[in-house]
Design an enzyme around this catalytic site. Structure first.
Site, PDB file in Angstrom:
ATOM      1  CG  HIS A  57      -5.760  -1.716  -0.571  1.00 30.88           C
ATOM      2  ND1 HIS A  57      -4.776  -1.320  -1.719  1.00 30.88           N
ATOM      3  CD2 HIS A  57      -5.216  -1.300   0.491  1.00 30.88           C
ATOM      4  CE1 HIS A  57      -3.800  -0.633  -0.994  1.00 30.88           C
ATOM      5  NE2 HIS A  57      -4.274  -0.632   0.124  1.00 30.88           N
ATOM      6  CG  ASP A 114      -6.507  -2.296  -4.680  1.00 29.36           C
ATOM      7  OD1 ASP A 114      -6.981  -1.130  -4.030  1.00 29.36           O
ATOM      8  OD2 ASP A 114      -5.074  -2.452  -4.308  1.00 29.36           O
ATOM      9  CB  SER A 171      -1.119  -0.094   1.137  1.00 28.56           C
ATOM     10  OG  SER A 171      -2.022   1.176   0.993  1.00 28.56           O
TER      11      SER A 171
END
Length: 404
Positions: free
Chosen positions: A373, A343, A189
């Site tokens: 995600h 995502d 991320s």
């Protein structure tokens, strides 16, 4: 005392109700995710946590950001007798080093891990399971970087700490039993954002060993176009909703949240920048198979001079590594990119993959067709919380590392 407890429980019940009725309808759990009910429950619990943090912040019990940090750390894993774990500092930066206790005269691979959390959350402790896992499965020396967090330490302090840790580790690798030519940096991320930014910052350092590889796990890489196919298709898919992505990103770089709608329209990108970035950031570069779930070209709005000025930090390659110059991209190390179908950041990874390959950089791409995600982060928290897609992603990363 009983009255206070009753009031507290009533307030908590109210927060649960608010979270369900106002937040849950915004979520969309696609049928392509095999464990949909589990994600439904996870999203519900996340909204409860966010609602609780907001309430306790407003009544002055604990700040929202601190409570969310505590929640993210969860319960630490039990002691692992197979590992030697020690806390150190690389100059001013806190790190935790993991290595197997088994004697090995040969220098090992080194992995520098930058955790996710949008620069505001996450910690060494929150990523304890993942770093232990990589250490055990790949026989590597893993260094988890505890960089400073915003808002106490404004952007780009997080990048500065990660770069400091990387330089220190490359210089002292052999002191930790690591082959300096086999150092890999990795992050998920926003940690993937930091990984990409650090790799770019090191390309012209002739005084340091070259990185062996970089691993980017569903990274955030650009804030030019938030209407790419993945943003349209997955705007309501937990954990990272479209609006939440921008809100957290703007808070990270300390930009006024009042420009959110303008950013979604693209009014924050000047004409000069549009001309420059269109060769790197465009839905035209997203393969057709990633548009079949739905994509509608967005209308073009004129840029706003005021919004463009306020948005300046968003175009810094430290925040948006996809916007780095070609001369930098061309020198990057071998790369592993993991993307998830469900995502909003999927297309960031696809665009970066294309840029790297266009410059002859070797890229190993792992696409989790059922992934969302955060799935890799959750994979090591047991069957109740973990998802099969996350476990598959971890296995692919380990396989890549073992070949380095």
């Amino acid at each position: 005392m009983e009255l206070l407890l009753a009031i507290f429980l009533a307030v908590l019940t109210g927060i649960v109700a608010i979270a369900f009725y106002y937040e849950h309808p915004k979520a969309e759990i696609p049928h392509g995710i095999s464990e949909r009910r589990k994600l439904y429950v996870l999203h519900y619990l996340m909204n409860f946590g966010l609602g609780l943090a907001t309430f306790l912040d407003k009544v002055g019990v604990i700040s929202e950001v601190h409570l969310l940090r505590v929640i993210m750390e969860t319960i630490p894993p039990l002691k692992d007798s197979r590992l030697l774990i020690k806390d150190l500092r690389f100059e001013r930066v806190k790190v935790r080093i993991y290595q197997l206790k088994t004697s090995n005269k040969n220098l090992r691979r080194g992995i520098l891990y930058f955790h996710g959390g949008v620069g505001r959350f996450g910690s060494i402790r929150a990523y304890e399971r993942k770093c232990r896992y990589f250490c055990r499965k790949t026989n590597s020396v893993v260094v988890s970087v505890g960089y400073r967090l915003a808002p106490e330490h404004p952007f780009p302090a997080q990048f500065e700490d990660c770069l400091t840790a990387a330089i220190h580790f490359l210089r002292t690798a052999q002191d930790h039993g690591v082959d300096p030519s086999r150092v890999v940096i990795c992050g998920d991320s926003s940690g993937g954002t930091l990984t990409a930014a650090v790799a770019q910052a090191l390309v012209n350092r002739r005084d340091l060993p070259k990185l062996r590889a970089q691993i980017l796990i569903y990274p955030f890489l650009q804030c030019v176009d938030l209407n790419l196919p993945s943003y349209q298709q997955n705007k309501g898919v937990p954990i990272l909703l479209k609006e939440r992505t921008l809100v957290l990103g703007l808070k990270y770089v300390n930009v006024d949240l009042g420009i959110i709608e303008d950013v979604f329209k693209g009014c924050h990108v000047s004409e000069d920048r549009r001309l420059k970035y269109q060769k790197w950031v465009s839905p035209d570069y997203i393969p057709h198979e990633f548009k079949t779930r739905g994509y509608k070209p967005s209308p073009t709005y004129l840029p706003s001079k005021e919004v463009c000025e306020v948005s300046e930090p968003m175009f810094d390659p430290v925040f948006s590594p996809l916007l780095a110059e070609d001369s930098v991209i061309a020198q990057l190390p071998e790369t592993f990119i993991l993307t998830c179908e469900f995502d909003v950041l999927r297309d960031d990874g696809l665009l970066y993959k294309k840029r790297l390959e266009d410059h002859g950089i070797k890229v190993t791409w792992c696409h989790l067709q059922e992934g969302f995600h955060g799935t890799v982060f959750l994979a090591l928290f047991g069957k109740v919380v973990g998802f099969r897609s996350g476990a598959k992603g971890l296995q692919k990363i380990v396989s890549f590392l073992r070949l380095l």
